[in-house]
Design a protein around this motif. Sequence first.
Motif, PDB file in Angstrom:
ATOM      1  N   GLY A   4      13.255  12.936  -3.778  1.00  0.00           N
ATOM      2  CA  GLY A   4      12.815  11.568  -4.028  1.00  0.00           C
ATOM      3  C   GLY A   4      11.664  11.604  -5.013  1.00  0.00           C
ATOM      4  O   GLY A   4      10.759  12.438  -4.883  1.00  0.00           O
ATOM      5  N   LEU A   5      11.702  10.748  -6.015  1.00  0.00           N
ATOM      6  CA  LEU A   5      10.611  10.639  -7.000  1.00  0.00           C
ATOM      7  C   LEU A   5      10.092   9.215  -6.947  1.00  0.00           C
ATOM      8  O   LEU A   5      10.874   8.261  -7.073  1.00  0.00           O
ATOM      9  N   THR A   6       8.789   9.059  -6.750  1.00  0.00           N
ATOM     10  CA  THR A   6       8.222   7.718  -6.686  1.00  0.00           C
ATOM     11  C   THR A   6       6.830   7.713  -7.291  1.00  0.00           C
ATOM     12  O   THR A   6       6.254   8.757  -7.582  1.00  0.00           O
ATOM     13  N   GLY A   7       6.309   6.523  -7.469  1.00  0.00           N
ATOM     14  CA  GLY A   7       4.966   6.335  -8.010  1.00  0.00           C
ATOM     15  C   GLY A   7       4.745   4.856  -8.204  1.00  0.00           C
ATOM     16  O   GLY A   7       5.695   4.098  -8.364  1.00  0.00           O
ATOM     17  N   GLY A   8       3.512   4.442  -8.179  1.00  0.00           N
ATOM     18  CA  GLY A   8       3.196   3.034  -8.385  1.00  0.00           C
ATOM     19  C   GLY A   8       3.523   2.603  -9.798  1.00  0.00           C
ATOM     20  O   GLY A   8       3.737   3.439 -10.689  1.00  0.00           O
ATOM     21  N   ILE A   9       3.560   1.302 -10.006  1.00  0.00           N
ATOM     22  CA  ILE A   9       3.820   0.752 -11.328  1.00  0.00           C
ATOM     23  C   ILE A   9       2.790   1.323 -12.319  1.00  0.00           C
ATOM     24  O   ILE A   9       1.621   1.475 -11.984  1.00  0.00           O
ATOM     25  N   ALA A  10       3.260   1.722 -13.497  1.00  0.00           N
ATOM     26  CA  ALA A  10       2.407   2.259 -14.567  1.00  0.00           C
ATOM     27  C   ALA A  10       1.692   3.554 -14.169  1.00  0.00           C
ATOM     28  O   ALA A  10       0.628   3.874 -14.677  1.00  0.00           O
ATOM     29  N   SER A  11       2.325   4.313 -13.263  1.00  0.00           N
ATOM     30  CA  SER A  11       1.739   5.603 -12.846  1.00  0.00           C
ATOM     31  C   SER A  11       2.173   6.742 -13.760  1.00  0.00           C
ATOM     32  O   SER A  11       1.552   7.800 -13.774  1.00  0.00           O
ATOM     33  N   GLY A  12       3.271   6.550 -14.483  1.00  0.00           N
ATOM     34  CA  GLY A  12       3.835   7.619 -15.309  1.00  0.00           C
ATOM     35  C   GLY A  12       5.105   8.202 -14.721  1.00  0.00           C
ATOM     36  O   GLY A  12       5.650   9.182 -15.212  1.00  0.00           O
ATOM     37  N   ASP A  29      18.465   6.827 -11.344  1.00  0.00           N
ATOM     38  CA  ASP A  29      17.359   5.891 -11.554  1.00  0.00           C
ATOM     39  C   ASP A  29      17.628   4.560 -10.839  1.00  0.00           C
ATOM     40  O   ASP A  29      18.501   3.799 -11.239  1.00  0.00           O
ATOM     41  N   ALA A  30      16.846   4.295  -9.795  1.00  0.00           N
ATOM     42  CA  ALA A  30      17.036   3.077  -8.995  1.00  0.00           C
ATOM     43  C   ALA A  30      16.824   1.812  -9.828  1.00  0.00           C
ATOM     44  O   ALA A  30      17.557   0.832  -9.671  1.00  0.00           O
ATOM     45  N   PRO A 112      11.214   3.619  -7.280  1.00  0.00           N
ATOM     46  CA  PRO A 112       9.856   3.066  -7.285  1.00  0.00           C
ATOM     47  C   PRO A 112       9.369   2.659  -5.891  1.00  0.00           C
ATOM     48  O   PRO A 112       8.221   2.888  -5.543  1.00  0.00           O
ATOM     49  N   LEU A 113      10.243   2.076  -5.080  1.00  0.00           N
ATOM     50  CA  LEU A 113       9.841   1.576  -3.763  1.00  0.00           C
ATOM     51  C   LEU A 113      10.298   2.500  -2.635  1.00  0.00           C
ATOM     52  O   LEU A 113      10.683   2.049  -1.563  1.00  0.00           O
ATOM     53  N   LEU A 114      10.222   3.797  -2.868  1.00  0.00           N
ATOM     54  CA  LEU A 114      10.651   4.791  -1.873  1.00  0.00           C
ATOM     55  C   LEU A 114       9.894   4.623  -0.556  1.00  0.00           C
ATOM     56  O   LEU A 114      10.485   4.599   0.524  1.00  0.00           O
ATOM     57  N   VAL A 115       8.591   4.495  -0.633  1.00  0.00           N
ATOM     58  CA  VAL A 115       7.769   4.374   0.575  1.00  0.00           C
ATOM     59  C   VAL A 115       8.042   3.041   1.264  1.00  0.00           C
ATOM     60  O   VAL A 115       8.234   2.977   2.485  1.00  0.00           O
ATOM     61  N   ALA A 156      -0.462  -4.859  -5.742  1.00  0.00           N
ATOM     62  CA  ALA A 156      -0.634  -5.284  -4.351  1.00  0.00           C
ATOM     63  C   ALA A 156       0.702  -5.441  -3.628  1.00  0.00           C
ATOM     64  O   ALA A 156       0.780  -5.305  -2.407  1.00  0.00           O
ATOM     65  N   ALA A 157       1.783  -5.706  -4.394  1.00  0.00           N
ATOM     66  CA  ALA A 157       3.114  -5.894  -3.794  1.00  0.00           C
ATOM     67  C   ALA A 157       3.769  -4.564  -3.432  1.00  0.00           C
ATOM     68  O   ALA A 157       4.794  -4.534  -2.770  1.00  0.00           O
ATOM     69  N   GLN A 158       3.160  -3.450  -3.870  1.00  0.00           N
ATOM     70  CA  GLN A 158       3.724  -2.124  -3.605  1.00  0.00           C
ATOM     71  C   GLN A 158       2.925  -1.421  -2.509  1.00  0.00           C
ATOM     72  O   GLN A 158       1.863  -1.880  -2.097  1.00  0.00           O
ATOM     73  N   ALA A 159       3.455  -0.284  -2.061  1.00  0.00           N
ATOM     74  CA  ALA A 159       2.732   0.555  -1.106  1.00  0.00           C
ATOM     75  C   ALA A 159       1.400   0.974  -1.724  1.00  0.00           C
ATOM     76  O   ALA A 159       1.246   0.992  -2.946  1.00  0.00           O
TER      77      ALA A 159
END
Length: 197
Positions: A4-12, A29-30, A112-115, A156-159
């Motif tokens: 699983g690959l995830t990260g917040g918006i604009a994290s890279g 790619d989700a 992106p919304l894995l968590v 704020a809408a993300q983990a």
Amino acid sequence: MRVGLTGGIASGKSTVSAVLAELGAVVIDADKIARDVVAKGTPGLAAVVEAFGPELLTADGELDRPKMGALVFGDAEQRRRLEAIVHPLVFAEYAAREAAAPADAIVVHDIPLLVESGRAGEFDAVVVVDAPTELQVERMVRDRGMSEEDALARIAAQATREQRRAVATHLIENTGTLEELRRRASEVFAALRAAAG
């Protein structure tokens, strides 16, 4: 190996995803699948229009993404309605693409919304790309033309960063140069290869 690959918006995260693909990973790619399942003429788009109304279409019949985003990002109930339509379609397409990957592949699920979806436990490893909130905001304002207020609302809408970091088996801190990010992604890919045997 399922990663699983995830990260917040604009994290890279998208950059890391591209590097992993260059190195030989099969990347699913989700976000791309989520766009594909509501493309013009799809049953997914018809379901979104039925739920939210035809005013969410552009003049040429495509989903008006900025309008949809403005509707759901500040409203948890509307976001859940949209996710109830899109997520089952995305998961079905995901399963089909994963089944098509070679048996010895490192299959990277770019989610992106894995968590938020509670799916971290489904993977052999979880790679989290992380950046401080102020850096995320700076990138969204600079690179995406968002206002600081819109950028903070998306974050704020993300983990939270802490929630994402808590599920990481591999953490990639993206606070430096693009070259540093590429080098760290290569190190993580080598570790995944080694773990996969």
